[in-house]
Write a protein that holds these residues in place. Structure first.
Motif, PDB file in Angstrom:
ATOM      1  N   THR B  15     -13.201  31.921  14.761  1.00  0.00           N
ATOM      2  CA  THR B  15     -12.491  30.705  14.351  1.00  0.00           C
ATOM      3  C   THR B  15     -13.476  29.537  14.370  1.00  0.00           C
ATOM      4  OG1 THR B  15     -10.458  31.569  15.295  1.00  0.00           O
ATOM      5  CG2 THR B  15     -10.517  29.205  14.836  1.00  0.00           C
ATOM      6  N   ALA B  16     -13.772  29.022  13.187  1.00  0.00           N
ATOM      7  CA  ALA B  16     -14.753  27.927  13.089  1.00  0.00           C
ATOM      8  C   ALA B  16     -14.105  26.577  13.396  1.00  0.00           C
ATOM      9  CB  ALA B  16     -15.370  27.901  11.701  1.00  0.00           C
ATOM     10  N   VAL B  17     -12.846  26.409  12.952  1.00  0.00           N
ATOM     11  CA  VAL B  17     -12.106  25.166  13.218  1.00  0.00           C
ATOM     12  C   VAL B  17     -10.699  25.557  13.653  1.00  0.00           C
ATOM     13  CG1 VAL B  17     -11.298  22.975  12.263  1.00  0.00           C
ATOM     14  CG2 VAL B  17     -13.417  23.987  11.407  1.00  0.00           C
ATOM     15  N   ARG B  18     -10.230  24.930  14.749  1.00  0.00           N
ATOM     16  CA  ARG B  18      -8.931  25.363  15.292  1.00  0.00           C
ATOM     17  C   ARG B  18      -7.963  24.166  15.383  1.00  0.00           C
ATOM     18  NH1 ARG B  18      -8.436  29.789  18.736  1.00  0.00           N
ATOM     19  NH2 ARG B  18     -10.683  29.726  19.052  1.00  0.00           N
ATOM     20  N   GLU B  19      -6.874  24.261  14.646  1.00  0.00           N
ATOM     21  CA  GLU B  19      -5.745  23.322  14.786  1.00  0.00           C
ATOM     22  C   GLU B  19      -6.199  21.856  14.790  1.00  0.00           C
ATOM     23  OE1 GLU B  19      -2.277  24.124  15.427  1.00  0.00           O
ATOM     24  OE2 GLU B  19      -2.826  26.131  14.738  1.00  0.00           O
ATOM     25  N   LEU B  20      -6.995  21.482  13.828  1.00  0.00           N
ATOM     26  CA  LEU B  20      -7.532  20.118  13.790  1.00  0.00           C
ATOM     27  C   LEU B  20      -6.530  19.174  13.105  1.00  0.00           C
ATOM     28  CD1 LEU B  20     -10.024  18.302  14.326  1.00  0.00           C
ATOM     29  CD2 LEU B  20     -10.816  18.903  12.057  1.00  0.00           C
ATOM     30  N   SER B  21      -6.229  18.066  13.757  1.00  0.00           N
ATOM     31  CA  SER B  21      -5.314  17.080  13.173  1.00  0.00           C
ATOM     32  C   SER B  21      -5.872  15.680  13.395  1.00  0.00           C
ATOM     33  CB  SER B  21      -3.929  17.164  13.827  1.00  0.00           C
ATOM     34  OG  SER B  21      -3.363  18.431  13.628  1.00  0.00           O
ATOM     35  N   PHE B  22      -5.824  14.879  12.355  1.00  0.00           N
ATOM     36  CA  PHE B  22      -6.180  13.463  12.494  1.00  0.00           C
ATOM     37  C   PHE B  22      -5.816  12.743  11.195  1.00  0.00           C
ATOM     38  CE2 PHE B  22      -9.998  15.475  10.748  1.00  0.00           C
ATOM     39  CZ  PHE B  22     -10.337  14.618   9.714  1.00  0.00           C
ATOM     40  N   THR B  23      -5.826  11.432  11.241  1.00  0.00           N
ATOM     41  CA  THR B  23      -5.624  10.648  10.017  1.00  0.00           C
ATOM     42  C   THR B  23      -6.689   9.551   9.956  1.00  0.00           C
ATOM     43  OG1 THR B  23      -4.111   9.142  11.131  1.00  0.00           O
ATOM     44  CG2 THR B  23      -3.106  10.967   9.916  1.00  0.00           C
ATOM     45  N   VAL B  24      -7.025   9.185   8.745  1.00  0.00           N
ATOM     46  CA  VAL B  24      -7.962   8.073   8.540  1.00  0.00           C
ATOM     47  C   VAL B  24      -7.308   7.113   7.538  1.00  0.00           C
ATOM     48  CG1 VAL B  24     -10.298   7.403   7.873  1.00  0.00           C
ATOM     49  CG2 VAL B  24      -9.909   9.648   8.884  1.00  0.00           C
ATOM     50  N   GLN B  25      -7.156   5.874   7.947  1.00  0.00           N
ATOM     51  CA  GLN B  25      -6.506   4.872   7.091  1.00  0.00           C
ATOM     52  C   GLN B  25      -7.555   4.158   6.230  1.00  0.00           C
ATOM     53  OE1 GLN B  25      -3.311   4.667   6.816  1.00  0.00           O
ATOM     54  NE2 GLN B  25      -2.961   6.159   8.449  1.00  0.00           N
TER      55      GLN B  25
END
Lengths: 590, 243
Positions: B15-25
């Protein structure tokens, strides 16, 4: 010191072989290896075994006359070939240095306390692996030359002597030329000198031959072998006789008819080889700077290939005029045609095509008028047909200005706001245009030639010819597109396989993979064409009685076009989806 | 502007990326940091639609990358660490090509100020092979900016640039952010983050271990100390090891 250098060479070799064996764990290499071995077995070993188990045939057809000493003939011709190669090496040397080092070798060895002479020893001995493998390969090929005496081992040793001597001579020539340049002898002076020597030899030989040429008797006309022997006798006179002497010594072991002759020939050949070796290792020339430049160039090329850019050649690209004006608005697919045309040769331009078509039209028509027998027209039609066949079959492998040539830019291509099929179609447009143009030119030549031949084909009446030609021309673009879709599909559906086949160098597994791709391309094309051909055949057969042959052919062509366009559309749509989902980083993970 | 939710990328069992969450305004610059192999580039490539995510969603300017890729890509620009250019196209021809791909009608009017701003106007008729590394980078940026993207991704944007080039790149990123673009950049250079980024996200082994404004992330790992450098924060957050 030699121990360390040998350790480097042998350990690298061992690790290379181990990595080749280890990669057989991956199915793509294992299957490739099996196919490659099978091909080699069928092409060489089976025949090789069969030949050694039964008496050797009496000889090549050109050796039909037993009185001819073909060994001497081929010794002369082989020696002449070696002499020509040597003359080129002196007169027109490449810009590469005599000794090519890798970047790692430059980094580790050039700064190490190793003398220049040991570096030369290292490279000269290091070349032996490649030479031995080449000798084995050539032995397999020459096993089918029935005029040869001796056995496989003698041939292998013979090839090794020849290739080693050639390698040493080319290295020595390059090092000597470097020393001459260092000593102030300009390239022009050297070329004038060598050209003068070669010219003097040719003039001297011609003059002496003119005076003492053996008569061309009916016996010399007895067959190709006899003619060849006569030519060899003509060559082997005067100054050239002495210049050919070292070459004859070198080809002697290879052409030996038996064990005794082989050992008698081997001694002088090895002496000559040793003299070459002595010459090369005693060359005190500064090769380092040129070797570093070459190592950097090779490393850049390897990096380019690894990143997916497989364009060959070292020529620097030049800025060119745009093939047509590209506006900001319009079909985005045309942007790829525009871009990829810029990466091709400047003569792939519509003006050049038009001029060429005009020249073909004038030339074939004029030639046809001059030759009422129809021979000229027949030759033109045959060549045009051969050219068209070759272009259709091989062209898609050569014209790679499509997705295959842009795989290194996949990341950027995938950020474009385009559907996958649009991108793929755009990428295909340039090779489609190029190959279609070439095929149309061939078709034009063939059509005009057939028109010049008149009524030699009963059903190809003057009234029907334009219709048939036009129908054929219309089917060219979809046919070319299908041919190009297959290798692009291979790159998208089997990216790991495709990337593997594009590796340089190789191994038997990569050869097998390339064979699989070749056969796959042919099979796919046959499957794609079967429906169109069957329907077209049935339509022509059924309707020509009702509407006449021209109308039946037109109808069949329209249906064929519809089928092919349908197949192409399905292919583009499906492959476009594949491209959108393509993750090269996942496909190429070991 | 950029909304990432539970994004995961797997390569087989890895798994290279796991459950990534974010926002950029709009106007924000998010710095993606982490040790080698933390999944920074993979995250950027998934969000930009270059490689498909195994699960989760990424939305660019309101368009989901997986289901509306063309609309999403129309709004973004991706700048890889190594400028990828076409060998046979001059600087001007690159801009011409990109304009047609994005349907920029008046591209010449936009291209010239861009070339002037990036100081490559005098190289307009040169091929990439004739340009320095920095010039190539500028050309890649000009191509990316031509269609006026509202979302930008920079993967190691300072790689191979000289000090002047670094200064210009930082200024350029800040200018785009001030103009309302949402920007994500990945970098090993922590001083770049301190100068350019409004937010930071630390990744380790494909997982988000910290996310927030620079002040928030600093406070999270400063353990009450004052004047702790971002470098020290990074080392504390990642445990000082690779992966």
């Amino acid at each position: 010191m030699l121990g360390a250098l040998l350790y480097l060479r042998l350990t690298s070799l061992k690790n290379l072989l181990l990595s080749r064996v280890r990669r057989l764990k991956q199915p793509k290499y294992l299957v490739g290896a099996i196919v490659g071995i099978g091909y080699f077995y069928l092409m060489f070993f089976r025949r090789f075994g069969a030949m050694s188990s039964r008496p050797r045939p009496s000889g090549l057809s050109l050796a039909a006359l037993p009185v001819l000493d073909l060994t001497a003939v081929f010794a002369t011709i082989g020696a002449l070939a070696l002499l020509v190669i040597a003359a080129f090496a002196w007169a027109l040397p490449s810009d590469k240095p005599g000794l090519a080092f890798t970047e790692a070798e430059v980094a580790f060895l050039f700064s190490a306390p190793i003398s220049r002479r040991w570096l030369i020893h290292f490279k000269v001995l290091g070349a032996q692996l490649r030479i031995l493998l080449s000798a084995l390969f050539f032995t397999l090929i020459s096993s089918q030359w029935s005029f040869l005496g001796g056995n496989a081992l003698m041939h292998a040793v013979g090839w090794w002597v020849l290739l080693s001597a050639l390698n040493l001579h080319l290295t020595g020539a390059a090092l000597t030329i470097s020393r001459l340049v260092e000593g102030g002898v300009s390239t022009t002076r050297r070329r004038v000198l060598v050209a003068g020597l070669v010219g003097a030899v040719i003039v001297g030989t011609v003059a002496m031959t003119w005076q003492s040429a053996p008569a061309f008797t009916p016996r010399d006309r007895a067959g190709p072998g006899a003619i060849l022997a006569y030519v060899a006798r003509l060559i082997d006179t005067g100054v050239l006789h002495w210049l050919l002497w070292p070459g004859k010594l070198l080809v002697g072991p290879f052409l030996a008819s038996g064990a005794g002759a082989f050992f008698r020939a081997l001694g002088p050949a090895l002496l000559l080889l040793a003299a070459h070796y002595f010459w090369v290792v005693r060359s005190e020339t500064s090769f380092e700077e040129a070797s570093i430049a070459l190592a950097e160039k090779r490393a850049a090329r390897v990096a380019r290939i690894r990143s997916g850019n497989f364009q060959l050649g070292t020529a620097k690209p030049k800025a060119r005029r745009e093939p047509f004006h590209l506006r900001g608005r319009g079909r985005p697919e045309l942007a790829f045609l525009w871009k990829n045309l810029l990466s091709t040769r400047p003569y792939f331009h519509w003006r050049v095509w038009l001029v060429t078509a005009g020249l073909i039209a004038w030339g074939v028509t004029w030639g046809g008028r001059q030759d009422p027998s129809g021979l000229f027209a027949g030759i033109v039609a045959t060549f045009a047909a051969l050219f068209a066949g070759y272009t259709l079959l091989i062209g898609p492998q050569l014209a790679r200005q499509d997705l295959r040539g842009d795989l290194s830019n996949t990341d950027i291509l995938k950020t474009y706001p385009l559907a996958g099929w649009q991108l793929l179609l755009g990428q295909l447009l340039t090779p489609i245009a190029i190959l279609t143009g070439l095929l149309w030119l061939a078709l034009l030549a063939a059509a005009l030639a057939l028109a010049a031949r008149g009524g030699t084909i009963s059903w190809l009446t003057p009234g029907f010819r334009p219709t048939a030609g036009l129908c054929l021309a219309l089917t060219v673009p979809p046919l070319v597109t299908l041919q190009l879709l297959v290798p692009n599909a291979a790159a998208l559906v089997f990216p790991a396989w495709f990337q593997a086949t594009r590796q340089r160098g190789g191994g038997i597994d990569l050869m097998g993979q390339r064979l699989i791709f070749g056969v796959g391309q042919m099979l796919t094309m046959v499957l794609a064409l079967v429906p169109a051909v069957l329907v077209a055949g049935a339509l022509v057969f059924l309707t020509q009685w009702l509407i006449g042959l021209p109308a039946a052919v037109v109808l069949a062509t329209l249906v064929v076009l519809a089928i092919l366009v349908g197949e192409i559309w399905c292919g583009l749509w499906w492959l476009g989806g594949r491209f959108e989902k393509l993750d090269l980083s996942a496909e190429l993970r070991p | 502007m950029i909304e990432v939710h539970a994004l995961t990328k797997r390569y087989g069992d890895f798994t290279a990326v796991r459950e990534l969450s974010f926002t950029v305004q709009p106007g924000e610059v998010l710095g993606l940091v982490g040790p080698n192999g933390a999944g920074k580039t993979t995250s950027l490539r998934c969000i930009a639609g270059i490689i498909p995510a195994s699960s989760g969603t990424a939305r660019i300017a309101g368009h989901e990358v997986a289901t509306e890729p063309v609309a999403a890509k129309r709004a973004l620009a991706f700048f890889p660490d190594e400028p990828r250019l076409f060998d046979y196209l001059t600087v001007r021809q690159h801009l011409n090509f990109v304009a047609r791909i994005y349907g920029v009608a008046d591209h010449e009017a936009i291209a010239q100020p861009l070339l002037d701003e990036l100081e490559i106007a005098d190289k307009a008729d040169q091929l990439p092979g004739e340009l320095s590394r920095g010039m190539k980078q500028k050309l890649a940026i000009a191509c990316g900016l031509l269609h006026g993207p509202r979302v930008m991704f920079f993967d190691e944007p300072l790689t191979g640039l000289d000090p002047l080039g670094i200064r210009r790149m930082k200024d350029s990123i800040l200018k785009r952010a001030r103009d309302g673009a949402a920007i994500v950049l990945s970098s090993h250079l922590l001083h770049l983050l301190e100068e350019v980024c409004s937010h930071v996200l630390i990744l380790k082994q494909g997982e988000k271990i910290a996310h927030g404004t620079l002040a928030e992330v600093t406070a999270q790992f400063a353990q009450g100390e004052t004047g702790v450098s971002l470098e020290e924060i990074f080392i504390r957050a990642t445990g000082g090891t690779e992966h």
